[in-house]
Design a protein around this motif. Structure first.
Motif, PDB file in Angstrom:
ATOM      1  N   PRO A 122       0.812  -1.225   0.000  1.00 22.11           N
ATOM      2  CA  PRO A 122       0.000   0.000   0.000  1.00 22.11           C
ATOM      3  C   PRO A 122       0.848   1.279   0.000  1.00 22.11           C
ATOM      4  CG  PRO A 122      -0.892  -1.568   1.573  1.00 22.11           C
ATOM      5  CD  PRO A 122       0.430  -2.120   1.105  1.00 22.11           C
ATOM      6  N   ALA A 123       1.943   1.283   0.731  1.00 23.66           N
ATOM      7  CA  ALA A 123       2.795   2.476   0.789  1.00 23.66           C
ATOM      8  C   ALA A 123       3.471   2.736  -0.558  1.00 23.66           C
ATOM      9  CB  ALA A 123       3.839   2.328   1.887  1.00 23.66           C
ATOM     10  N   VAL A 124       3.966   1.693  -1.175  1.00 20.45           N
ATOM     11  CA  VAL A 124       4.609   1.858  -2.485  1.00 20.45           C
ATOM     12  C   VAL A 124       3.586   2.322  -3.511  1.00 20.45           C
ATOM     13  CG1 VAL A 124       5.809   0.653  -4.373  1.00 20.45           C
ATOM     14  CG2 VAL A 124       6.422   0.155  -1.995  1.00 20.45           C
ATOM     15  N   TYR A 125       2.428   1.675  -3.533  1.00 15.00           N
ATOM     16  CA  TYR A 125       1.378   2.024  -4.497  1.00 15.00           C
ATOM     17  C   TYR A 125       0.940   3.484  -4.329  1.00 15.00           C
ATOM     18  CZ  TYR A 125      -2.894   1.653  -7.285  1.00 15.00           C
ATOM     19  OH  TYR A 125      -3.877   1.839  -8.223  1.00 15.00           O
ATOM     20  N   ALA A 126       0.818   3.936  -3.078  1.00 17.84           N
ATOM     21  CA  ALA A 126       0.373   5.308  -2.805  1.00 17.84           C
ATOM     22  C   ALA A 126       1.344   6.341  -3.360  1.00 17.84           C
ATOM     23  CB  ALA A 126       0.188   5.508  -1.303  1.00 17.84           C
ATOM     24  N   GLN A 127       2.618   6.009  -3.435  1.00 14.62           N
ATOM     25  CA  GLN A 127       3.637   6.955  -3.887  1.00 14.62           C
ATOM     26  C   GLN A 127       3.792   7.004  -5.408  1.00 14.62           C
ATOM     27  OE1 GLN A 127       7.164   5.721  -1.809  1.00 14.62           O
ATOM     28  NE2 GLN A 127       6.537   6.681   0.099  1.00 14.62           N
ATOM     29  N   LEU A 128       3.207   6.059  -6.116  1.00 14.98           N
ATOM     30  CA  LEU A 128       3.400   5.981  -7.559  1.00 14.98           C
ATOM     31  C   LEU A 128       2.493   6.943  -8.314  1.00 14.98           C
ATOM     32  CD1 LEU A 128       3.556   2.092  -7.964  1.00 14.98           C
ATOM     33  CD2 LEU A 128       5.478   3.691  -8.045  1.00 14.98           C
ATOM     34  N   ASN A 129       2.996   7.429  -9.435  1.00 10.74           N
ATOM     35  CA  ASN A 129       2.155   8.154 -10.386  1.00 10.74           C
ATOM     36  C   ASN A 129       1.317   7.105 -11.105  1.00 10.74           C
ATOM     37  OD1 ASN A 129       3.337  10.723  -9.879  1.00 10.74           O
ATOM     38  ND2 ASN A 129       5.085  10.109 -11.118  1.00 10.74           N
ATOM     39  N   LYS A 130       0.014   7.291 -11.092  1.00 11.70           N
ATOM     40  CA  LYS A 130      -0.883   6.253 -11.600  1.00 11.70           C
ATOM     41  C   LYS A 130      -1.494   6.624 -12.949  1.00 11.70           C
ATOM     42  CE  LYS A 130      -1.805   5.141  -6.853  1.00 11.70           C
ATOM     43  NZ  LYS A 130      -0.853   6.163  -6.412  1.00 11.70           N
TER      44      LYS A 130
ATOM     45  N   PHE B  52       6.599  -4.481  -6.545  1.00 10.05           N
ATOM     46  CA  PHE B  52       6.566  -3.676  -5.329  1.00 10.05           C
ATOM     47  C   PHE B  52       7.815  -3.837  -4.478  1.00 10.05           C
ATOM     48  CE2 PHE B  52       1.988  -4.068  -6.299  1.00 10.05           C
ATOM     49  CZ  PHE B  52       1.679  -2.723  -6.353  1.00 10.05           C
ATOM     50  N   GLY B  53       8.315  -5.040  -4.374  1.00  9.57           N
ATOM     51  CA  GLY B  53       9.483  -5.283  -3.539  1.00  9.57           C
ATOM     52  C   GLY B  53      10.776  -4.806  -4.171  1.00  9.57           C
ATOM     53  N   GLY B  54      10.886  -4.957  -5.478  1.00  8.05           N
ATOM     54  CA  GLY B  54      12.127  -4.596  -6.152  1.00  8.05           C
ATOM     55  C   GLY B  54      12.044  -3.339  -6.987  1.00  8.05           C
ATOM     56  N   SER B  55      10.854  -2.807  -7.170  1.00 15.56           N
ATOM     57  CA  SER B  55      10.641  -1.625  -8.021  1.00 15.56           C
ATOM     58  C   SER B  55      11.190  -1.814  -9.437  1.00 15.56           C
ATOM     59  CB  SER B  55      11.252  -0.375  -7.375  1.00 15.56           C
ATOM     60  OG  SER B  55      10.593  -0.083  -6.168  1.00 15.56           O
ATOM     61  N   HIS B  56      11.112  -3.032  -9.921  1.00 15.65           N
ATOM     62  CA  HIS B  56      11.515  -3.337 -11.296  1.00 15.65           C
ATOM     63  C   HIS B  56      10.242  -3.343 -12.147  1.00 15.65           C
ATOM     64  CE1 HIS B  56      15.519  -4.247  -9.915  1.00 15.65           C
ATOM     65  NE2 HIS B  56      15.034  -5.116  -9.045  1.00 15.65           N
TER      66      HIS B  56
ATOM     67  N   LEU C  84       2.077   2.096 -15.033  1.00 13.75           N
ATOM     68  CA  LEU C  84       2.913   2.498 -13.887  1.00 13.75           C
ATOM     69  C   LEU C  84       4.391   2.508 -14.278  1.00 13.75           C
ATOM     70  CD1 LEU C  84       0.978   0.534 -11.137  1.00 13.75           C
ATOM     71  CD2 LEU C  84       1.215   3.036 -11.256  1.00 13.75           C
ATOM     72  N   ALA C  85       4.804   1.570 -15.101  1.00  8.11           N
ATOM     73  CA  ALA C  85       6.195   1.534 -15.555  1.00  8.11           C
ATOM     74  C   ALA C  85       6.521   2.782 -16.375  1.00  8.11           C
ATOM     75  CB  ALA C  85       6.462   0.271 -16.374  1.00  8.11           C
ATOM     76  N   ILE C  86       5.615   3.170 -17.242  1.00 12.35           N
ATOM     77  CA  ILE C  86       5.829   4.368 -18.080  1.00 12.35           C
ATOM     78  C   ILE C  86       5.889   5.631 -17.215  1.00 12.35           C
ATOM     79  CG2 ILE C  86       4.720   5.868 -19.797  1.00 12.35           C
ATOM     80  CD1 ILE C  86       3.670   3.206 -21.104  1.00 12.35           C
ATOM     81  N   LEU C  87       4.997   5.726 -16.262  1.00 11.35           N
ATOM     82  CA  LEU C  87       4.884   6.947 -15.467  1.00 11.35           C
ATOM     83  C   LEU C  87       5.890   7.046 -14.315  1.00 11.35           C
ATOM     84  CD1 LEU C  87       0.993   7.201 -15.290  1.00 11.35           C
ATOM     85  CD2 LEU C  87       2.563   8.580 -16.680  1.00 11.35           C
ATOM     86  N   ASN C  88       6.539   5.943 -14.018  1.00 10.12           N
ATOM     87  CA  ASN C  88       7.462   5.957 -12.881  1.00 10.12           C
ATOM     88  C   ASN C  88       8.826   5.477 -13.324  1.00 10.12           C
ATOM     89  OD1 ASN C  88       5.660   6.607 -10.399  1.00 10.12           O
ATOM     90  ND2 ASN C  88       4.502   5.159 -11.608  1.00 10.12           N
TER      91      ASN C  88
END
Length: 155
Positions: A30-38, A97-101, A151-155
């Motif tokens: 949830p914390a990682v998802y909240a910080q992402l540009n969606k 989420f764990g690796g941000s890949h 999400l990959a494109i925006l982040n």
């Protein structure tokens, strides 16, 4: 009858447990998802967990229906595709989420989508019910693949 119920329970709980373990290793989703540009049409983070609980139950039910089917058709390919999709499902959250890949996870999601389609095709010859159980999962993964690439494109 009890044996059948225990098999059903084992399939559903087993798949739910695999999903939970994946979530544990993925960290604070949830914390990682909240910080992402969606991207457009991204869901609120608080409903995704509930959706996965339902989907994992349907995935477990599909497995039970294949195992329990009395059809003489060879089930080996169904089990192989089921296993592949479950592994891809398991690693996606950890990598995303764990690796941000994000890009790697997006392609894993695409491979997962393809594997689900093959699973449905194999299930259909063994248990129509199992194939039907995978339809909501297929729809969600189509959506999740869109989100993953977005999400990959925006982040």
């Amino acid at each position: 009858m009890l044996n059948k119920f225990l098999k059903l329970l084992a399939c559903i709980i087993g798949v739910e447990l695999i999903g939970s373990i994946s979530g544990f290793f993925a960290g604070n989703i949830p914390a990682v998802y909240a910080q992402l540009n969606k991207p457009f049409l991204a869901p609120p983070g608080n409903i995704v967990g509930t959706i996965w609980i339902i989907l994992y139950a349907l995935i477990g039910l599909a497995l039970f229906l294949v195992i329990d089917s009395k059809t003489a058709k060879n089930k080996t390919r169904s089990y192989i595709f089921f296993g592949i999709q479950l592994v891809l499902n398991f690693i996606w959250s950890i990598i995303f989420f764990g690796g941000s890949h994000f890009w790697i996870a997006s392609f894993i999601s695409l491979f997962l989508l393809i594997t689900i389609i093959f699973s449905i095709r194999e299930f259909r010859g063994i248990s129509i019910g199992a194939a039907i159980c995978f339809i909501p999962y297929l729809i969600w993964i189509i959506y999740a693949t869109y989100l993953s690439f977005g999400l990959a494109i925006l982040n």
